[in-house]
Design a protein around this motif. Sequence first.
Motif, PDB file in Angstrom:
ATOM      1  N   LYS A  99      -8.653   7.594   4.649  1.00  0.00           N
ATOM      2  CA  LYS A  99      -9.599   7.624   3.536  1.00  0.00           C
ATOM      3  C   LYS A  99     -10.727   6.611   3.770  1.00  0.00           C
ATOM      4  O   LYS A  99     -10.554   5.625   4.489  1.00  0.00           O
ATOM      5  CB  LYS A  99      -8.874   7.355   2.215  1.00  0.00           C
TER       6      LYS A  99
ATOM      7  N   CYS B 178       2.001   3.064 -10.359  1.00  0.00           N
ATOM      8  CA  CYS B 178       1.358   1.848 -10.874  1.00  0.00           C
ATOM      9  C   CYS B 178       2.117   1.306 -12.086  1.00  0.00           C
ATOM     10  O   CYS B 178       2.256   0.087 -12.244  1.00  0.00           O
ATOM     11  CB  CYS B 178      -0.094   2.128 -11.226  1.00  0.00           C
TER      12      CYS B 178
ATOM     13  N   THR C 128      -3.610   7.322  -0.724  1.00  0.00           N
ATOM     14  CA  THR C 128      -4.147   5.964  -0.834  1.00  0.00           C
ATOM     15  C   THR C 128      -4.756   5.545   0.503  1.00  0.00           C
ATOM     16  O   THR C 128      -5.961   5.318   0.597  1.00  0.00           O
ATOM     17  CB  THR C 128      -3.049   4.976  -1.278  1.00  0.00           C
TER      18      THR C 128
ATOM     19  N   THR D  94       6.137   3.724   0.476  1.00  0.00           N
ATOM     20  CA  THR D  94       5.747   5.131   0.393  1.00  0.00           C
ATOM     21  C   THR D  94       6.895   6.066   0.034  1.00  0.00           C
ATOM     22  O   THR D  94       8.039   5.821   0.407  1.00  0.00           O
ATOM     23  CB  THR D  94       5.122   5.589   1.729  1.00  0.00           C
TER      24      THR D  94
ATOM     25  N   PHE E  45      -1.427  -1.093  -4.269  1.00  0.00           N
ATOM     26  CA  PHE E  45      -2.515  -0.111  -4.197  1.00  0.00           C
ATOM     27  C   PHE E  45      -1.876   1.273  -4.193  1.00  0.00           C
ATOM     28  O   PHE E  45      -1.147   1.622  -3.268  1.00  0.00           O
ATOM     29  CB  PHE E  45      -3.321  -0.295  -2.911  1.00  0.00           C
ATOM     30  N   ASP E  46      -2.163   2.081  -5.221  1.00  0.00           N
ATOM     31  CA  ASP E  46      -1.516   3.397  -5.297  1.00  0.00           C
ATOM     32  C   ASP E  46      -2.400   4.361  -6.067  1.00  0.00           C
ATOM     33  O   ASP E  46      -3.132   3.965  -6.989  1.00  0.00           O
ATOM     34  CB  ASP E  46      -0.155   3.275  -6.008  1.00  0.00           C
ATOM     35  N   ASP E  47      -2.331   5.642  -5.682  1.00  0.00           N
ATOM     36  CA  ASP E  47      -3.116   6.674  -6.364  1.00  0.00           C
ATOM     37  C   ASP E  47      -2.360   7.312  -7.515  1.00  0.00           C
ATOM     38  O   ASP E  47      -2.917   8.125  -8.246  1.00  0.00           O
ATOM     39  CB  ASP E  47      -3.549   7.765  -5.378  1.00  0.00           C
TER      40      ASP E  47
ATOM     41  N   ASP F 148      -7.712   9.663  -6.128  1.00  0.00           N
ATOM     42  CA  ASP F 148      -7.467  10.780  -5.223  1.00  0.00           C
ATOM     43  C   ASP F 148      -7.558  12.058  -6.046  1.00  0.00           C
ATOM     44  O   ASP F 148      -7.065  12.094  -7.181  1.00  0.00           O
ATOM     45  CB  ASP F 148      -6.086  10.670  -4.565  1.00  0.00           C
TER      46      ASP F 148
ATOM     47  N   PHE G  13       0.815  -1.203   0.000  1.00  0.00           N
ATOM     48  CA  PHE G  13       0.000   0.000   0.000  1.00  0.00           C
ATOM     49  C   PHE G  13       0.859   1.269   0.000  1.00  0.00           C
ATOM     50  O   PHE G  13       1.764   1.420   0.832  1.00  0.00           O
ATOM     51  CB  PHE G  13      -0.892   0.056   1.244  1.00  0.00           C
ATOM     52  N   ASP G  14       0.543   2.185  -0.894  1.00  0.00           N
ATOM     53  CA  ASP G  14       1.038   3.556  -0.788  1.00  0.00           C
ATOM     54  C   ASP G  14       0.350   4.201   0.427  1.00  0.00           C
ATOM     55  O   ASP G  14      -0.683   3.699   0.888  1.00  0.00           O
ATOM     56  CB  ASP G  14       0.669   4.297  -2.083  1.00  0.00           C
TER      57      ASP G  14
ATOM     58  N   VAL H 131      -6.084   3.767  -7.110  1.00  0.00           N
ATOM     59  CA  VAL H 131      -6.968   4.345  -6.086  1.00  0.00           C
ATOM     60  C   VAL H 131      -7.196   5.814  -6.408  1.00  0.00           C
ATOM     61  O   VAL H 131      -6.243   6.579  -6.556  1.00  0.00           O
ATOM     62  CB  VAL H 131      -6.341   4.202  -4.679  1.00  0.00           C
TER      63      VAL H 131
END
Length: 217
Positions: free
Chosen positions: A83, A167, A9, A104, A160-162, A182, A4-5, A180
């Motif tokens: 979020k 990505c 995210t 991150t 999982f990244d915005d 944002d 996960f970012d 994701v």
Amino acid sequence: MLLFDMDGTLTDSNGIWKDVDRTFLARRGMPYTHAYYEGVAHTIFPLAAKFTKEFCHLSESCEEIMAEWMDLAEGMYGKVAIKPGVRAYLKQCKAEGRRMAVVTSAVPEHCRTALRHLDLEKYFERVIFAQELQLEKKEPEIWLTAARETGAAPEECTVFDDSLAACKGARAARMRTVGVYDPYFAQDEKEMRSFCDVYIKSFEELLWMPERKEKQK
């Protein structure tokens, strides 16, 4: 392995940096432009400072620029919001025995503050900092490093990244990608929808609702 970012995210924190950037530039009589945004939005702190120094023709050192950014952002990560759907999704994944880590570009100090503030540390085996590795998330190497450090094969990882750039880096490392939404990267939504394996507006879309469980029986 789920990777996960954080900013944008897990946490609603991208706006912090837009405000910091606007204030920083305004102090120097400069506008916040799309060209500047593109230069700092997808990179790590030291490289963003280097870009800013060159782009804005500043006399300050990169260290002085980063120190000013840290001052401007002081205290904000201790108040940042989670979020929608994130906590419930992490609980769901933990209950299913899924392994999770954070990858991150955030400043390590800010990331740790936010994860402690939101009580999210307990969900993750590792927190991997792009800044400490001196790698950008658009580079496959950071994702391959994350796989090695967590003992997972790249093909077994879902990111999982915005950020579209992140990505693309993960996909180049042979990982599955979940884009994701944002607002900070809203202009990339159409491309992310077509590029990523899955695209979500909210983690609430990934929760197992009772009626969906019923259909699975």
